[in-house]
Motif scaffolding. Structure first.
Motif: not given
Length: 467
Positions: A59, A62, A65, A115, A119, A122, A126, A137, A140, A144, A256, A260
């Protein structure tokens, strides 16, 4: 700090004092950021669940970012504002500062929405596995929600230094990060919220840091402004900030992307390799974050000298900064090498993940002694307004050089090739940064006549474009 006090520090104080007075608070703030970054992994490690450690590693790119977006406004704004203050253009500096604030709000809100909407896509990107999917999840989704606050906190920890107030810039970072460190054990272990608790603590810390900076401006402590009345896209405000900010942020953004890629490739071997790599990057970050603080701390001084055309002082400040950065990098690397087993052991109890982390850490530490030199050079180019050279460097270290090296070295030597790519990119990028600095500095110093400290400034109609 009013303009006369800023001028006294930037123009007249002994070079060593001017550098250290700006750099030490920035280094202390980045040290606190380091502790904050380590805290999540450390306390999640206390759950003795390596899958949750792996999920945080997945995570984190992400989350970075958001920080990269804050860097666009933070580093770009710092460069433009410090040069404007050196030229005596206070009103222009206010407009730039306000643009950075409202740019953070708008971009942060847009990123949060995107995001949350995408999700699942994403998480697939990753490389989350079925075992780490729900953990990643959960983390993030929560972080977010705090997107705008992450941008504001990251932005103004840099911008406030542009007017010489390094201590105030440091306090904002320390407040948010210290709160996060305090809340981590309470929410992760005390409440039993595990990885979700780490995410909640992160959001609360960033909200606190952002509110500190907003109150700093609202209470009139600054010559700058975040008022919507000073917001404008004209007078090259937007272009000036983005010209420096985007190249600066590309380093974080590409970091990032590269993480990933590394994580997705490592999941082909083992989830424990992902956990080990995540911890290894924490180890090398001990050197990287402190050296990054040195580079960021010296940028306002160098930028002021560029704006005021104090070239002799600029060169003395740069020489001192480079020497100090090399000594600092060597000292921190030696400490990390001596205690790498103990540091890794603080985060991981799984034997396989521990073995990976120690091996990967030793590889990454081979070039960490040069981090300070790199960050001083890249911040020098940003301070000079050299947008294109800064873009080239940031594209190279984490992109043009690094990403191809990942695949080439992986094909040649397997999983450790994914790790050796970073030291290879570090060496090539430092050489490129020095070459570009020499080229840009010679061009600028020949084109612009020097001014002695105390002489009157000119107020140009617009920002000079440097390529």
């Amino acid at each position: 700090m009013n303009n006369s006090k800023a001028a006294e520090l930037f123009e007249k104080a002994p070079v060593s004092r001017a550098v250290l007075q700006n750099a030490l608070p920035a280094m202390a703030a980045m040290l606190m950021v380091l502790i904050y970054n380590l805290a999540d992994t450390f306390f999640i490690g206390r759950t003795h669940d390596a899958l949750q450690v792996a999920a945080v590693s997945l995570a984190m790119p992400v989350f970075l970012m958001f920080m990269a977006a804050g860097t666009v406004f933070g580093m770009g704004g710092t460069s433009v504002i410090s040069r404007a203050l050196g030229q005596g253009r206070t009103e222009y500096a206010k407009k730039v500062c306000s643009f950075c604030m409202w740019g953070c709000v708008a971009v942060g809100a847009a990123m949060s929405a995107l995001f949350l909407i995408f999700m699942d896509e994403i998480l697939s990107l990753v490389g989350a596995s079925p075992d780490t999917w729900d953990y990643a999840k959960s983390y993030l989704i929560i972080v977010s929600l705090g997107g705008p606050f992450v941008l504001i906190s990251n932005c103004y920890s840099n911008v406030v230094r542009a007017e010489g107030r390094s201590s105030q810039a440091m306090m904002g970072q320390i407040l948010g990060n210290l709160l996060n460190v305090i809340l981590d054990p309470i929410m992760i272990l005390g409440f039993g919220w595990n990885i979700a608790g780490a995410a909640i603590a992160t959001v609360i810390g960033n909200v606190a840091g952002a509110l500190y900076y907003v109150l700093y401006f609202v209470r009139g402590k600054s010559t700058l402004s975040v008022s919507i009345r000073d917001f404008t896209l004209k007078e090259r405000v937007c272009g000036g900030v983005l010209a420096i900010g985007v190249p600066a942020a590309l380093g974080s953004l590409l970091m990032s992307v590269s993480q990933i890629i590394i994580n997705s490739q490592m999941t082909r071997y083992d989830d424990m390799a992902v956990a080990g790599m995540g911890v290894a990057m924490k180890v090398v970050t001990i050197t990287g974050m402190v050296c990054m603080g040195l580079g960021q701390g010296v940028q306002p001084l160098l930028g002021y000298c560029v704006g005021a055309k104090l070239w002799e002082r600029f060169k003395k400040a740069l020489r001192f900064s480079l020497a100090f950065s090399l000594a600092l990098g060597v000292a921190l690397t030696v400490i990390c090498c001596l205690f790498v087993n103990q540091i890794v052991g603080a985060f991981l109890t799984d034997a396989s993940a521990y073995s990976y982390a120690v091996q990967f850490s030793r590889i990454l530490l081979t070039t960490s002694s040069l981090f300070g030199v790199f960050y001083v050079l890249i911040n020098t180019l940003q301070a000079m307004g050299a947008a294109v050279p800064a873009l080239i460097i940031n594209l190279s270290r984490q992109g043009i050089i690094f990403i191809p090296a990942l695949f080439i070295l992986q094909a040649a030597i397997g999983i450790t090739g994914l790790v050796w790519a970073q030291p290879a990119a570090d060496l090539l990028s430092i050489g490129l940064a020095w070459f570009l600095y020499v080229r840009v500095s010679q061009k600028m110093m020949l084109a612009k006549a020097p001014r002695k400290a105390g002489e009157g400034r000119t107020t140009p109609a617009g920002e000079a474009k440097i390529s």
